[in-house]
Scaffold this active site. Structure first.
Site, mmCIF file in Angstrom:
data_model
loop_
_atom_site.group_PDB
_atom_site.id
_atom_site.type_symbol
_atom_site.label_atom_id
_atom_site.label_comp_id
_atom_site.label_asym_id
_atom_site.label_seq_id
_atom_site.Cartn_x
_atom_site.Cartn_y
_atom_site.Cartn_z
ATOM 1 N N HIS A 1 0.870 -1.181 0.000
ATOM 2 C CA HIS A 1 0.000 0.000 0.000
ATOM 3 C C HIS A 1 0.902 1.225 0.000
ATOM 4 C CE1 HIS A 1 -3.588 2.444 0.730
ATOM 5 N NE2 HIS A 1 -2.743 3.213 1.394
ATOM 6 N N CYS A 2 0.720 2.105 -0.966
ATOM 7 C CA CYS A 2 1.585 3.280 -1.090
ATOM 8 C C CYS A 2 0.818 4.539 -0.661
ATOM 9 C CB CYS A 2 2.066 3.414 -2.538
ATOM 10 S SG CYS A 2 3.092 4.864 -2.795
ATOM 11 N N VAL A 3 1.306 5.172 0.418
ATOM 12 C CA VAL A 3 0.593 6.364 0.897
ATOM 13 C C VAL A 3 0.747 7.533 -0.073
ATOM 14 C CG1 VAL A 3 0.675 5.809 3.368
ATOM 15 C CG2 VAL A 3 2.552 7.089 2.334
ATOM 16 N N ASN B 1 -1.928 7.057 -2.362
ATOM 17 C CA ASN B 1 -3.160 6.780 -1.617
ATOM 18 C C ASN B 1 -3.923 5.597 -2.203
ATOM 19 O OD1 ASN B 1 -5.110 7.209 0.363
ATOM 20 N ND2 ASN B 1 -6.301 8.583 -0.935
#
Ligand SMILES: [Zn+2]
Ligand SMILES: [Zn+2]
Length: 323
Positions: free
Chosen positions: A176-178, A181
């Site tokens: 999951h890449c912040v 998002n």
């Protein structure tokens, strides 16, 4: 301000920015998670509750905060480039194609960034559950046939993982890449790779123009052969350190930006190479992380370099055909 203090402040701010950028980009599968969790515990003792809630919502729920921060960083770097470097570079008659190349590359990068943010990464739903299960075989080492997701109440397809932030199981889950998002999974890994490549090229092109500009300044001003009188009245030939110090004090924002870009090239370039290596060997970041210490667990899904790249750029065609 004394050059030494200015330099220390510069290095500190630079290291802080790049560390935050890199640590947060793939934190859900990162080995640094425990360190970050401990840091959060320490921070929670000193920060007010409202600020903690704000930070918590940024890291543990889907939030556009880092997308916004990403765009602000892009805007700041390009504002500085346009405001100072572009004018000087055109005055010094640097190759105009090189000078305008970063604008072309950032446009390409923003397109892939938009794609990464908005495209479905491959959510497993009740409707496509049966089809997703058929895409990959269970290796019975990392992925077991009988595994059911306790949150989605669906059978987990091989290579999928539940993302707590997105609240869904993701087919061929990478991380999951912040910064975008969104999860990176089967359907958007190709855009993420192109996003990383174009971002690295953008940063490299900016650094190339700024370095060329500073070298031109040094050459045209004959700085390397200049002499100066030191505090004891002796005449000294300007050394490399003196030239760097002079450039830093004459163009502080440009040199600061260049340092930031060089660190980004190192981290982004390294991460891009790592992700390319995983792609050509048909592994996800999640599998690479899980496979450490499990002998034989890394061989499962490779179909040769061309087959692996085809899988990235034409994701589970069987699923699409049968849909
Ligand atoms: Zn799930
Ligand atoms: Zn996610």
């Amino acid at each position: 301000m004394d050059f030494l203090w200015l330099f220390i402040l510069y290095v500190f701010l630079l290291a802080l920015c790049v560390s935050i950028f890199c640590f947060l980009s793939g934190r859900s599968t990162s080995g640094l998670d425990s360190v970050l969790r401990r840091a959060e515990q320490v921070i929670s003792l000193v920060l007010p509750a409202w600020l903690q809630r704000c930070i918590n919502s940024c890291f543990h729920t889907r939030s556009a905060a880092f997308v916004f921060l990403h765009l602000v960083l892009d805007a700041l770097v390009f504002a500085e480039y346009t405001w100072e470097v572009l004018d000087y570079s055109l005055e010094l008659e640097l190759n105009w194609m090189l000078v305008f190349l970063p604008y072309f590359l950032i446009s390409v990068n923003l397109y892939y960034f938009y794609k990464c943010c908005t495209i479905d990464p491959g959510r497993v739903t009740k409707q496509n559950e049966a089809l997703c299960i058929r895409v990959y075989d269970y290796d019975e080492i990392m992925f077991h046939r009988s595994n059911k997701c306790p949150t989605c109440h669906l059978i987990k397809p091989a290579r999928s993982k539940h993302c707590g932030v997105c609240g869904s199981c993701i087919q061929r889950f990478d991380h999951h890449c912040v910064w975008v998002n969104n999860c990176i999974g089967a359907l958007n890994i190709r855009y993420f790779l192109l996003y990383l490549l174009s971002l690295t090229l953008t940063v490299a092109s900016l650094a190339a123009v700024i370095t060329t500009f500073l070298l031109q300044v040094v050459l045209l001003s004959h700085m390397m052969t200049a002499a100066y009188v030191d505090s004891e009245g002796y005449e000294e030939i300007a050394s490399l350190v003196y030239v760097i110090q002079h450039l830093f004090l004459t163009f502080p924002r440009i040199v600061y930006t260049l340092g930031f870009l060089f660190l980004l090239i190192m981290f982004l370039g390294g991460y891009t190479c790592f992700l390319c290596y995983l792609s050509i060997t048909n592994r996800t970041t999640n599998e690479w992380y899980k496979a450490r210490g499990i002998p034989g667990s890394l061989r499962g899904y490779s179909r040769g370099i061309l087959g692996n790249m085809k899988e990235i750029f034409q994701p589970y065609t069987r699923y699409k055909k049968e849909r």
